[in-house]
Design a protein around this motif. Structure first.
Motif, mmCIF file in Angstrom:
data_model
loop_
_atom_site.group_PDB
_atom_site.id
_atom_site.type_symbol
_atom_site.label_atom_id
_atom_site.label_comp_id
_atom_site.label_asym_id
_atom_site.label_seq_id
_atom_site.Cartn_x
_atom_site.Cartn_y
_atom_site.Cartn_z
ATOM 1 N N LYS A 26 0.830 -1.209 0.000
ATOM 2 C CA LYS A 26 0.000 0.000 0.000
ATOM 3 C C LYS A 26 0.859 1.251 0.000
ATOM 4 C CE LYS A 26 -3.516 -2.318 2.755
ATOM 5 N NZ LYS A 26 -4.147 -2.387 4.062
ATOM 6 N N ARG A 27 0.281 2.311 -0.556
ATOM 7 C CA ARG A 27 0.927 3.617 -0.526
ATOM 8 C C ARG A 27 0.906 4.192 0.888
ATOM 9 N NH1 ARG A 27 -2.664 3.408 -4.029
ATOM 10 N NH2 ARG A 27 -2.272 3.393 -6.242
ATOM 11 N N GLU A 28 1.953 4.938 1.223
ATOM 12 C CA GLU A 28 1.933 5.752 2.431
ATOM 13 C C GLU A 28 1.423 7.131 2.033
ATOM 14 O OE1 GLU A 28 5.802 5.549 4.274
ATOM 15 O OE2 GLU A 28 5.483 3.464 4.872
ATOM 16 N N LEU A 29 1.084 7.942 3.008
ATOM 17 C CA LEU A 29 0.516 9.270 2.760
ATOM 18 C C LEU A 29 1.363 10.061 1.764
ATOM 19 C CD1 LEU A 29 -1.774 11.186 3.599
ATOM 20 C CD2 LEU A 29 -0.254 12.057 5.373
ATOM 21 N N ASN A 30 0.720 10.573 0.730
ATOM 22 C CA ASN A 30 1.322 11.422 -0.302
ATOM 23 C C ASN A 30 2.339 10.723 -1.205
ATOM 24 O OD1 ASN A 30 -0.197 13.691 0.529
ATOM 25 N ND2 ASN A 30 1.297 14.102 2.144
ATOM 26 N N GLU A 31 2.424 9.398 -1.171
ATOM 27 C CA GLU A 31 3.325 8.690 -2.066
ATOM 28 C C GLU A 31 2.670 8.493 -3.430
ATOM 29 O OE1 GLU A 31 6.364 5.547 -0.033
ATOM 30 O OE2 GLU A 31 4.273 4.923 -0.091
ATOM 31 N N THR A 32 3.474 8.577 -4.467
ATOM 32 C CA THR A 32 3.017 8.212 -5.806
ATOM 33 C C THR A 32 3.101 6.686 -5.931
ATOM 34 O OG1 THR A 32 5.231 8.297 -6.763
ATOM 35 C CG2 THR A 32 3.954 10.369 -6.762
#
Length: 132
Positions: free
Chosen positions: A34-40
């Protein structure tokens, strides 16, 4: 409907696909997370693959393979995993790291040990004559 948004790396060699199994899990999955906050997508996939498999993805070769959805394994009915899949070249030696207990090269005869969304991805890749 609850959707789990995940990214996955598709690495195919000799018509087999790289898959990983986390500690305490009963199925193999395509590596990613999963993406972390604000990751592309790119940033998250690079981070996840480095953490899980100890290799670095070559961002200049990153290509979208497709987006696939299915019932999420181990979650209540109606929980859907949306898997955005990318291929990319890599640098380094693939080895299990962090939460990964085992890495294995799988093909379509291994569907009993993979998640539902991965079954859809395997079928897609087999139709393109990329997997056995």
């Amino acid at each position: 409907m609850n959707i789990i948004d995940k990214l996955a790396w598709i690495e195919i060699q000799h018509k087999a696909i790289l898959s990983a199994k986390s500690y305490g899990k009963d199925k193999f999955y395509l590596p990613g997370g999963k993406r972390e906050l604000n990751e592309t997508d790119e940033q998250a996939l690079i981070r996840e693959i480095r953490e899980e498999l100890s290799v670095s993805l070559d961002t200049t070769t990153l290509q979208l393979v497709g987006i696939f959805e299915a019932q999420a394994h181990g979650h209540p009915e109606g929980t859907i995993v949306r898997m955005t899949c990318y291929s990319a070249n890599y640098v380094g030696e693939i080895k299990a790291s962090a939460e990964i207990a085992e890495v294995r090269w799988l093909n379509c005869s291994d569907k009993a040990i993979i998640s539902e969304v991965d079954k859809i991805i395997f079928d897609f890749l087999q139709q393109k004559n990329l997997l056995d």
